[in-house]
Design a protein around this motif. Sequence first.
Motif, PDB file in Angstrom:
ATOM      1  N   LEU A   1      74.346 -15.714 -15.461  1.00  0.00           N
ATOM      2  CA  LEU A   1      73.986 -14.584 -14.605  1.00  0.00           C
ATOM      3  C   LEU A   1      73.594 -13.383 -15.459  1.00  0.00           C
ATOM      4  O   LEU A   1      74.411 -12.863 -16.243  1.00  0.00           O
ATOM      5  N   LEU A   2      72.352 -12.931 -15.325  1.00  0.00           N
ATOM      6  CA  LEU A   2      71.880 -11.753 -16.045  1.00  0.00           C
ATOM      7  C   LEU A   2      72.457 -10.502 -15.395  1.00  0.00           C
ATOM      8  O   LEU A   2      72.232 -10.252 -14.214  1.00  0.00           O
ATOM      9  N   LEU A   3      73.188  -9.716 -16.181  1.00  0.00           N
ATOM     10  CA  LEU A   3      73.824  -8.499 -15.674  1.00  0.00           C
ATOM     11  C   LEU A   3      73.093  -7.228 -16.074  1.00  0.00           C
ATOM     12  O   LEU A   3      73.368  -6.160 -15.526  1.00  0.00           O
ATOM     13  N   GLY A   4      72.190  -7.311 -17.049  1.00  0.00           N
ATOM     14  CA  GLY A   4      71.493  -6.097 -17.445  1.00  0.00           C
ATOM     15  C   GLY A   4      70.744  -6.255 -18.745  1.00  0.00           C
ATOM     16  O   GLY A   4      70.787  -7.306 -19.395  1.00  0.00           O
ATOM     17  N   CYS A   5      70.071  -5.173 -19.113  1.00  0.00           N
ATOM     18  CA  CYS A   5      69.315  -5.147 -20.360  1.00  0.00           C
ATOM     19  C   CYS A   5      69.239  -3.726 -20.884  1.00  0.00           C
ATOM     20  O   CYS A   5      69.509  -2.760 -20.166  1.00  0.00           O
ATOM     21  N   GLY A   6      68.875  -3.615 -22.139  1.00  0.00           N
ATOM     22  CA  GLY A   6      68.686  -2.321 -22.767  1.00  0.00           C
ATOM     23  C   GLY A   6      67.946  -2.503 -24.073  1.00  0.00           C
ATOM     24  O   GLY A   6      67.952  -3.591 -24.659  1.00  0.00           O
TER      25      GLY A   6
ATOM     26  N   GLY B   1      66.767   7.335 -33.001  1.00  0.00           N
ATOM     27  CA  GLY B   1      66.427   6.244 -32.104  1.00  0.00           C
ATOM     28  C   GLY B   1      66.395   6.704 -30.666  1.00  0.00           C
ATOM     29  O   GLY B   1      66.976   7.737 -30.311  1.00  0.00           O
ATOM     30  N   GLU B   2      65.710   5.917 -29.838  1.00  0.00           N
ATOM     31  CA  GLU B   2      65.610   6.229 -28.407  1.00  0.00           C
ATOM     32  C   GLU B   2      66.077   5.027 -27.590  1.00  0.00           C
ATOM     33  O   GLU B   2      65.657   3.896 -27.838  1.00  0.00           O
ATOM     34  N   ILE B   3      66.911   5.288 -26.615  1.00  0.00           N
ATOM     35  CA  ILE B   3      67.335   4.249 -25.677  1.00  0.00           C
ATOM     36  C   ILE B   3      66.224   4.060 -24.654  1.00  0.00           C
ATOM     37  O   ILE B   3      65.728   5.023 -24.083  1.00  0.00           O
ATOM     38  N   LYS B   4      65.863   2.805 -24.423  1.00  0.00           N
ATOM     39  CA  LYS B   4      64.811   2.461 -23.465  1.00  0.00           C
ATOM     40  C   LYS B   4      65.304   1.328 -22.567  1.00  0.00           C
ATOM     41  O   LYS B   4      66.170   0.543 -22.949  1.00  0.00           O
ATOM     42  N   SER B   5      64.732   1.231 -21.392  1.00  0.00           N
ATOM     43  CA  SER B   5      64.863   0.076 -20.498  1.00  0.00           C
ATOM     44  C   SER B   5      66.304  -0.318 -20.182  1.00  0.00           C
ATOM     45  O   SER B   5      66.622  -1.491 -20.052  1.00  0.00           O
ATOM     46  N   MET B   6      67.185   0.679 -20.037  1.00  0.00           N
ATOM     47  CA  MET B   6      68.544   0.387 -19.589  1.00  0.00           C
ATOM     48  C   MET B   6      68.460   0.067 -18.104  1.00  0.00           C
ATOM     49  O   MET B   6      67.996   0.873 -17.303  1.00  0.00           O
ATOM     50  N   ARG B   7      68.910  -1.136 -17.743  1.00  0.00           N
ATOM     51  CA  ARG B   7      68.811  -1.537 -16.336  1.00  0.00           C
ATOM     52  C   ARG B   7      69.836  -2.611 -16.016  1.00  0.00           C
ATOM     53  O   ARG B   7      70.056  -3.522 -16.804  1.00  0.00           O
TER      54      ARG B   7
ATOM     55  N   VAL C   1      56.613   8.328 -15.109  1.00  0.00           N
ATOM     56  CA  VAL C   1      57.263   7.036 -15.366  1.00  0.00           C
ATOM     57  C   VAL C   1      57.067   6.701 -16.843  1.00  0.00           C
ATOM     58  O   VAL C   1      55.945   6.522 -17.307  1.00  0.00           O
ATOM     59  N   HIS C   2      58.186   6.614 -17.563  1.00  0.00           N
ATOM     60  CA  HIS C   2      58.138   6.326 -18.997  1.00  0.00           C
ATOM     61  C   HIS C   2      58.742   4.964 -19.321  1.00  0.00           C
ATOM     62  O   HIS C   2      58.966   4.647 -20.489  1.00  0.00           O
ATOM     63  N   ALA C   3      59.007   4.158 -18.293  1.00  0.00           N
ATOM     64  CA  ALA C   3      59.539   2.810 -18.492  1.00  0.00           C
ATOM     65  C   ALA C   3      58.473   1.942 -19.156  1.00  0.00           C
ATOM     66  O   ALA C   3      57.282   2.088 -18.878  1.00  0.00           O
TER      67      ALA C   3
END
Length: 164
Positions: free
Chosen positions: A66-71, A81-87, A43-45
Amino acid sequence: MDTATASLGSIVIRPDDLSHPAIHALLDEHLRNMFETSPPESVHALDLQRLRSPEISFWSAWDGDLLLGCGALKALDAAHGEIKSMRTPSALRRRGAGRALLAHIIDVAVARGYRRLSLETGSMAAFDPARRLYESFGFSYCGPFGAYVDDPHSVFMTKELPPR
């Protein structure tokens, strides 16, 4: 672009300071799900505290209240760069928020002058939709990058970025 708000239809993407209770709930769901689908060592989250690191920029996607997501975008060095926490919340998927967030993160990475953008995601079937999304944006499979090591539960992807 890092501090700008972006819009796609009714989806508004804005920089986020990680203080809203809806963000806390989404990140809790994200971490819970990662530990349900992956062994702990895979798990790297990032948790809320680690997302507040200075090398990380974080955005949220909203439709009104309404929260639809994050990144997030983590600076690995001046060119990578690195993409993290896409949800996106499990109950609110398939509304385009993930696609909008990914496009925004890529735009920010290009504006910063990054030459490459990479990510780690799971190798299990539960991560198939995420991998398809990344593939649709031109990400290709690669080996581990940064501090990552080979792991049968992880998949690594990267995308070369155009010069700004």
